[in-house]
Enzyme design. Structure first.
Site, PDB file in Angstrom:
ATOM      1  N   SER A 104       0.833  -1.197   0.000  1.00 50.38           N
ATOM      2  CA  SER A 104       0.000   0.000   0.000  1.00 50.38           C
ATOM      3  C   SER A 104       0.871   1.252   0.000  1.00 50.38           C
ATOM      4  O   SER A 104       1.768   1.388   0.835  1.00 50.38           O
ATOM      5  CB  SER A 104      -0.906  -0.029   1.223  1.00 50.38           C
ATOM      6  OG  SER A 104      -1.688   1.126   1.222  1.00 50.38           O
ATOM      7  N   GLY A 105       0.615   2.151  -0.933  1.00 50.74           N
ATOM      8  CA  GLY A 105       1.378   3.398  -1.003  1.00 50.74           C
ATOM      9  C   GLY A 105       2.623   3.287  -1.858  1.00 50.74           C
ATOM     10  O   GLY A 105       3.417   4.221  -1.943  1.00 50.74           O
ATOM     11  N   THR A 109      -1.494   2.675  -8.113  1.00 48.36           N
ATOM     12  CA  THR A 109      -2.574   3.385  -8.796  1.00 48.36           C
ATOM     13  C   THR A 109      -2.003   4.482  -9.696  1.00 48.36           C
ATOM     14  O   THR A 109      -2.462   4.676 -10.822  1.00 48.36           O
ATOM     15  CB  THR A 109      -3.546   3.967  -7.757  1.00 48.36           C
ATOM     16  OG1 THR A 109      -3.981   2.887  -6.944  1.00 48.36           O
ATOM     17  CG2 THR A 109      -4.732   4.617  -8.412  1.00 48.36           C
ATOM     18  N   ASN A 156      -1.256   5.230   3.240  1.00 47.45           N
ATOM     19  CA  ASN A 156      -1.360   5.924   1.951  1.00 47.45           C
ATOM     20  C   ASN A 156      -2.565   6.850   2.021  1.00 47.45           C
ATOM     21  O   ASN A 156      -3.657   6.438   2.375  1.00 47.45           O
ATOM     22  CB  ASN A 156      -1.537   4.875   0.836  1.00 47.45           C
ATOM     23  CG  ASN A 156      -1.695   5.523  -0.530  1.00 47.45           C
ATOM     24  OD1 ASN A 156      -1.602   6.742  -0.667  1.00 47.45           O
ATOM     25  ND2 ASN A 156      -1.944   4.693  -1.523  1.00 47.45           N
ATOM     26  N   SER A 159      -5.425   5.627  -0.594  1.00 50.50           N
ATOM     27  CA  SER A 159      -5.276   4.180  -0.706  1.00 50.50           C
ATOM     28  C   SER A 159      -6.504   3.562  -1.366  1.00 50.50           C
ATOM     29  O   SER A 159      -7.639   3.869  -1.013  1.00 50.50           O
ATOM     30  CB  SER A 159      -5.083   3.613   0.696  1.00 50.50           C
ATOM     31  OG  SER A 159      -4.910   2.227   0.605  1.00 50.50           O
ATOM     32  N   SER A 160      -6.232   2.699  -2.349  1.00 47.46           N
ATOM     33  CA  SER A 160      -7.344   2.018  -3.000  1.00 47.46           C
ATOM     34  C   SER A 160      -7.885   0.978  -2.041  1.00 47.46           C
ATOM     35  O   SER A 160      -7.154   0.097  -1.609  1.00 47.46           O
ATOM     36  CB  SER A 160      -6.866   1.306  -4.274  1.00 47.46           C
ATOM     37  OG  SER A 160      -6.055   2.159  -5.031  1.00 47.46           O
ATOM     38  N   GLY A 398      -2.174  -3.673  -2.250  1.00 47.65           N
ATOM     39  CA  GLY A 398      -0.891  -4.309  -1.928  1.00 47.65           C
ATOM     40  C   GLY A 398      -0.951  -5.009  -0.583  1.00 47.65           C
ATOM     41  O   GLY A 398      -1.924  -4.890   0.171  1.00 47.65           O
ATOM     42  N   GLU A 400      -0.697  -5.831   3.122  1.00 45.30           N
ATOM     43  CA  GLU A 400      -0.997  -4.872   4.199  1.00 45.30           C
ATOM     44  C   GLU A 400      -0.745  -5.472   5.569  1.00 45.30           C
ATOM     45  O   GLU A 400      -1.143  -6.607   5.830  1.00 45.30           O
ATOM     46  CB  GLU A 400      -2.485  -4.485   4.140  1.00 45.30           C
ATOM     47  CG  GLU A 400      -2.735  -3.270   3.319  1.00 45.30           C
ATOM     48  CD  GLU A 400      -4.202  -2.872   3.298  1.00 45.30           C
ATOM     49  OE1 GLU A 400      -4.504  -1.916   2.598  1.00 45.30           O
ATOM     50  OE2 GLU A 400      -5.030  -3.524   3.968  1.00 45.30           O
TER      51      GLU A 400
HETATM   52  N1  LIG Z   1       5.243   8.301  -9.968  1.00 45.02           N
HETATM   53  C1  LIG Z   1       4.880   9.067  -8.952  1.00 45.02           C
HETATM   54  N2  LIG Z   1       5.204  10.365  -8.933  1.00 45.02           N
HETATM   55  C2  LIG Z   1       4.830  11.159  -7.949  1.00 45.02           C
HETATM   56  N3  LIG Z   1       4.158  10.725  -6.863  1.00 45.02           N
HETATM   57  C3  LIG Z   1       3.803   9.438  -6.795  1.00 45.02           C
HETATM   58  C4  LIG Z   1       4.134   8.547  -7.852  1.00 45.02           C
HETATM   59  N4  LIG Z   1       3.652   7.330  -7.512  1.00 45.02           N
HETATM   60  C5  LIG Z   1       3.049   7.476  -6.310  1.00 45.02           C
HETATM   61  N5  LIG Z   1       3.130   8.737  -5.873  1.00 45.02           N
HETATM   62  C6  LIG Z   1       2.598   9.257  -4.609  1.00 45.02           C
HETATM   63  O1  LIG Z   1       2.338   8.185  -3.774  1.00 45.02           O
HETATM   64  C7  LIG Z   1       0.989   8.170  -3.365  1.00 45.02           C
HETATM   65  C8  LIG Z   1       0.504   6.761  -3.231  1.00 45.02           C
HETATM   66  O2  LIG Z   1       0.493   6.147  -4.492  1.00 45.02           O
HETATM   67  P1  LIG Z   1      -0.661   5.151  -4.935  1.00 45.02           P
HETATM   68  O3  LIG Z   1      -1.956   5.650  -4.480  1.00 45.02           O
HETATM   69  O4  LIG Z   1      -0.453   4.914  -6.347  1.00 45.02           O
HETATM   70  O5  LIG Z   1      -0.294   3.880  -4.107  1.00 45.02           O
HETATM   71  P2  LIG Z   1      -0.909   2.434  -4.209  1.00 45.02           P
HETATM   72  O6  LIG Z   1       0.207   1.525  -4.491  1.00 45.02           O
HETATM   73  O7  LIG Z   1      -2.002   2.463  -5.184  1.00 45.02           O
HETATM   74  O8  LIG Z   1      -1.458   2.163  -2.771  1.00 45.02           O
HETATM   75  P3  LIG Z   1      -2.739   1.384  -2.299  1.00 45.02           P
HETATM   76  O9  LIG Z   1      -2.428  -0.050  -2.370  1.00 45.02           O
HETATM   77  O10 LIG Z   1      -2.931   1.842  -0.935  1.00 45.02           O
HETATM   78  O11 LIG Z   1      -3.834   1.793  -3.205  1.00 45.02           O
HETATM   79  C9  LIG Z   1       0.253   8.942  -4.413  1.00 45.02           C
HETATM   80  O12 LIG Z   1      -0.884   9.563  -3.877  1.00 45.02           O
HETATM   81  C10 LIG Z   1       1.283   9.975  -4.824  1.00 45.02           C
HETATM   82  O13 LIG Z   1       1.261  11.059  -3.932  1.00 45.02           O
HETATM   83 MG   LIG Z   2      -3.979   2.270  -5.141  1.00 42.66          MG
END
Ligand SMILES: Nc1ncnc2c1ncn2[C@@H]1O[C@H](COP(=O)(O)OP(=O)(O)OP(=O)(O)O)[C@@H](O)[C@H]1O
Ligand SMILES: [Mg+2]
Length: 1003
Positions: A104-105, A109, A156, A159-160, A398, A400
């Site tokens: 997560s994070g 996404t 996050n 977070s999705s 992811g 957790e």
């Molecule tokens: N390539 C990137 N450039 C800039 N910031 C990023 C990038 N990837 C992620 N982030 C930052 O990290 C945060 C978390 O990313 P994201 O929501 O994609 O995580 P996740 O893997 O989908 O987590 P979860 O499993 O909780 O959904 C985003 O809100 C953003 O602020």
């Molecule tokens: Mg996500």
């Protein structure tokens, strides 16, 4: 790639590390991260580290740099992976998928959004409206889904809280024509309760903070989230800490706009927000036990009835029914009789919460389905449009670990185990097994196979999910505690399962509450509290019926199962765990059927700050993601493998021994010859049936030389094809000409046969075929027929002439000459009469003076020496004094004489024949007294007008035929007109006012 990234940026591919150790791996990761290089390859797998800051790596320019390139040509990037998946899909018609994993994070996404942006940017160059619409919906759907499915967690801020797998359908041109979103296990318990520092789903805060006052008033809402039980916990928290742009207010507007673009009707959007408001009000309903009986069933009442009114209004359901559903449930007794059973306060709270969760879940599912209905590929007919290809993008929660982990974390981590299994199956296990099968020398790489953990969870009868299902289906009160005990009994000796009861010294677990699974990614302690309840996922039928009977069509559509009568609801629905397991099995099968591309996301630190790479934290992720094993397998392994026949088919044109077909003993030998010619034999291994190519560079070299030759081959094919077409045409033309030739021949023969048939009777006298009709000849025979016609005429003339006695020949010749001059000009030129010529010598024609004339003729012959008399006759003459006189005319072969009949035919004038230039005739010629075609009255000067014709010039005698004969009398020009008169006995002249009229006795 090296051209664009110097060695100071570390190795762009972990496969290039000098040594594959965790230290080297981490050093390279750290170095690259510090230099802003967040992406690194392991072969075709992309490792991505979340930068937690905006980097100038994205946008149209970057997309253009990666478009159409090979994976290794540019520095590692998500765009390169998206491009590789797109190319495989477009050029090889393969369904592909991009699996994005990480905790997560870690940035899954965000990565999926960049991939979608890349695909949207490189497709639809022709700007087709339908494709643009699909792309818009694809891009905008993320915004809506994030509002309803994402929440701020401690790990996050966005977070999705659901898993998402999106299929994008492409047509044969590679343009997106539709899509489908599968959502997995929404964490709906979040609607009720959140951990400290966490929030409910974004949609609630966006509604409260982003709506206008008027709308809030209509929904009976207060702007402050702290007013509502469901949003109180996260009331003080914002959506994100990083970007002020992502405020709830702005997001609310963006979501409404996105819903509009996708195609939600304004009524649907209103319904969505009414349902959200209803959930918030529902959360505030409290129950109180009352002493007295009455309408408050079983002594239970709602503390604030106004809230019931609001819920009823917002859900468009009858207030009384809402109240009844909250305070009691209907049960079917043994005799199928319906009984209403009142809740206790705890039961009522439970039912209320279950209702709130279910309403939110159905709302979320409805939103997903609504987007799917808009994105569904339309009017596709595989026979007409060809087969669709698909790129799937998986962005799923992811791994957790929370301080307290419940049923949701158990499911999420099980999902990650399944995906790791898939990764092992596709990347590690399958690969190594293939090397062994093909007899490739290979040093086996050890890796942890997590199949044992997957088995612990999903095994039939004994697996954790099966035990949980059994606990849920058992009658009586099976508690979470009993469930835990059953687990302990079943898995007492399992290497990856433990609990406090099995390991009493471990104080990190609570007795009778916790069990621990050693996941591939680490140990997670789960609290069994709520497991049975969440798995059973029970909602009283009363609520389903209530909401199905709502007058709001959108809400009603979310509850189709509400139409069932309570007595019909007998079959136990599948539990949440089983449903989730089934969906995971289907997902993994789906992914396994596609060509996978992997993005492995790493979260650099727990503090969500930019520029900080927490080594321990990352090392842990690298370890459990199996990245090191991935590098080892990759290094030992080969980038590509292809059966020899397929390899030859693709590259045989690049080598003279293999083009167009090889004569070597086997395909393997031919492939070897081909590679030797290119000098690439050092980078490959020969399996039993396949060729293994170590580095992508070799493939690219081959591809490039193939690409150079393709235009030449295309020309060759075009040449051959055009030649074939021309030969076909030539053959057809020849056939046409043969047919034409035979047809002409047939026509000629038929014509000749017809001529023969018709002219058989032509020899018959007396007509000699005069009336025969000549058939129309074919064009080619026209000259022939003309000649035949001439010959026939001559022949016929001969037949006719040869019977004429020689004595008549002179007459005949004269008639022919007269005919040549007069036929067609005069109606009758005396053809049918015998011409006597010398009428004045004939006693019959000239009874009184024939003797005198004969004397005169003798005198003249002696004097002028002519040979023959051509013509003689009496004529009437009119002179210039308009006196009419009788005269005689004599024509010999030398002279034309004018004689006076009254004086023994004395010669009045003699004109040599050469001096006659022309002769004039009237139209109505008839011979009076047998004057044989010459007018009976012949004025002296005309129509046989004497002129000064020039002798010896060979000029033909001019013959004029007209009823108006011009003449000149001593220089005076006159006209003689002819007037037919029936009563006129003899031709004569009449003179009046300078004009002469020849009176002609017409019959
Ligand atoms: N390539 C990137 N450039 C800039 N910031 C990023 C990038 N990837 C992620 N982030 C930052 O990290 C945060 C978390 O990313 P994201 O929501 O994609 O995580 P996740 O893997 O989908 O987590 P979860 O499993 O909780 O959904 C985003 O809100 C953003 O602020
Ligand atoms: Mg996500």
């Amino acid at each position: 790639m090296e051209d664009e990234e110097g060695s100071e940026y570390g190795k762009p591919d972990f496969v290039l590390l000098d040594q594959v150790t965790m230290e080297d791996f981490m050093r390279n990761l750290q170095l690259r991260f510090e230099k802003g290089r967040i992406y690194t390859y392991i072969g075709e797998v992309l490792v991505s580290v979340n930068p937690y800051q905006e980097l100038p790596l994205y946008g149209p320019e970057a997309i253009a740099r990666y478009q159409g390139r090979e994976l290794y040509e540019r520095p590692p990037h998500l765009y390169a992976v998206a491009n590789a998946a797109y190319k495989a899909m477009k050029h090889r018609s393969r369904d592909t998928c991009i699996v994005i994993s990480g905790e997560s994070g870690a940035g899954k996404t965000e990565a999926s959004k960049h991939i979608m942006q890349y695909i949207a940017a490189v497709t639809n160059p022709s700007q087709r409206a339908e494709v643009e619409r699909v792309k818009d919906v694809l891009l905008k759907s993320t915004c809506v889904l994030e509002a309803f499915g994402n929440a701020r967690t401690n790990r996050n801020h966005n977070s999705s809280r659901f898993g998402k797998y999106m299929d994008i359908n492409f047509d044969f041109k590679g343009d997106p024509i539709g899509g489908h979103i599968h959502s997995y296990l929404l964490e709906k318990s979040r609607v009720l309760k959140q951990h400290v520092g966490e929030r409910n789903f974004h949609a609630f805060y966006q509604l409260l903070r982003g709506s206008e006052d008027k709308q809030l008033h209509e929904l009976h809402l207060d702007r402050n989230p702290a007013v509502y039980n469901f949003t109180r916990q996260g009331a003080g928290l914002n959506m994100t800490v990083h970007s002020a742009l992502d405020s709830d207010e702005r997001s609310h507007q963006a979501v409404i706009e996105a819903m509009r673009v996708i195609g939600f009707s304004p009524e649907e959007v209103e319904s969505v927000y009414r349902i959200l408001a209803a959930i918030l009000h529902l959360g505030n309903i409290e129950f109180v036990e009352t002493e007295e009986d009455g309408p408050q069933k079983e002594g239970l009442a709602v503390a604030e009835e106004a809230l019931v009114d609001r819920v009823a209004e917002l859900t468009a359901t009858p207030r009384d029914l809402v109240l009844r559903s909250l305070l009691a449930r209907t049960v079917a007794s043994g005799g199928r009789e319906l009984i209403e059973k009142g809740h206790t306060a705890a039961e009522a709270s439970y039912a209320r919460d279950a209702c709130a969760k279910a309403v939110y879940q159905r709302l979320f599912e409805w939103v997903v389905n609504r987007i799917n209905s808009v994105m569904e590929p339309r009017d596709r007919d595989p026979r007409r449009d060809g087969k669709d290809t698909v790129i799937g993008v998986l962005d799923i929660y992811g791994f957790e670990v929370f301080p307290v982990n419940s049923f949701e974390q158990f499911c999420i981590n099980y999902c990650n185990e399944k995906l790791q299994q898939l990764f092992i199956r596709l990347i590690l296990k399958q690969e190594q097994e293939e090397y062994e099968r093909e007899g490739i020398t290979w040093q086996s790489v050890e890796y942890f196979n997590n199949a044992i953990i997957v088995d612990l969870v999903e095994r039939p009868h004994r697996g954790i999910l099966a035990v949980l299902d059994e606990a849920c289906s058992s009658a009586g009160t099976i508690t979470d505690r009993i469930f835990l005990q059953t687990l302990d009994t079943h898995h007492r000796h399992h290497l990856h399962y433990t609990s406090r009861q099995l390991c009493p010294t471990d104080k990190t677990m609570e007795f009778g509450r916790d069990f621990r699974i050693k996941h591939y990614a680490g140990d997670v302690t789960y609290s069994v509290e709520g497991f049975i309840d969440k798995n059973r996922d029970f909602l009283f039928q009363d609520f389903k019926r209530l909401l199905y009977n709502s007058t709001d069509p959108t809400l009603r559509a979310m509850w189709p199962d509400g139409q069932q009568d309570i007595t019909e609801v007998t079959k136990r629905p599948l539990t949440a765990g089983t449903l989730f397991k089934n969906s995971m099995v289907a997902l993994v099968e789906n992914l396994a059927s596609k060509e996978p591309f992997y993005v492995r996301c790493i979260k650099p630190n727990e503090d969500k700050v930019a520029g900080k790479l927490d080594e321990n934290h990352c090392r842990h992720q690298v370890a459990y993601l199996g990245l090191l094993e991935n590098v080892r397998v990759r290094r030992a392994g080969f980038a590509s493998r292809q059966p020899y026949s397929r390899f030859l088919l693709r590259y045989k044109m690049t080598c003279e021994y293999t083009w167009p077909n090889h004569l070597l003993g086997s395909d393997k030998a031919a492939v070897s010859a081909l590679l030797e010619q290119h000098g690439l034999q050092g980078d490959v291994a020969f399996g039993h049936s396949k060729l293994f190519i170590r580095s992508p560079r070799t493939l690219v070299t081959l591809e490039q030389s193939r690409a150079r030759l393709i235009p030449i081959i295309v020309l060759l094919l075009q040449k051959a094809w055009r030649g074939t077409l021309a030969r076909w045409r030539c053959r057809r033309l020849r056939a046409v000409y043969t047919i034409m030739r035979w047809f002409r021949r047939h026509k000629v023969r038929a014509h000749l046969a017809e001529l023969q048939r018709r002219f058989q009777a032509a020899r018959q006298p007396p007509l000699y075929g005069r009336d025969l009709v000549w058939p129309l000849p074919p064009a080619v025979l026209q000259p022939f027929q003309d000649t035949c016609h001439t010959l026939f005429c001559r022949w016929r003339a001969r037949q006719l002439v040869k019977n004429i006695p020689p004595s008549d020949m002179a007459q005949i010749k004269a008639k022919v000459a007269a005919m040549a001059t007069l036929q067609g000009l005069r109606q009758d030129w005396g053809c049918r009469r015998a011409w006597a010529r010398d009428y004045l010598s004939s006693a019959a024609d000239n009874p009184t003076a024939s003797g005198l004339f004969a004397q005169r003729l003798k005198t003249l012959r002696d004097k002028d020496g002519f040979g023959a008399v051509l013509f003689s006759s009496h004529v009437r003459k009119v002179n210039r004094f308009r006196k009419i006189r009788n005269r005689a005319l004599l024509l010999t072969d030398r002279h034309l004489y004018k004689l006076d009949p009254d004086r023994q035919y004395r010669v009045m004038r003699a004109v040599p024949l050469e001096a006659v230039s022309n002769v004039g005739f009237g139209q109505c010629a008839a011979s009076a007294r047998g004057t044989a075609g010459l007018p009976g009255a012949l004025p002296q000067s005309s129509p046989l007008r004497t002129g000064r014709g020039r002798r010896g010039e060979g000029r033909a005698l001019e013959v004029r035929v007209s009823d108006c004969i011009p003449l000149s009398q001593r220089g005076t020009r006159r006209l003689v007109s002819v007037e037919p008169r029936p009563e006129q006995p003899e031709p004569d002249f009449r003179c009046a006012r300078g004009t002469f009229t020849l009176l002609w006795p017409s019959r």
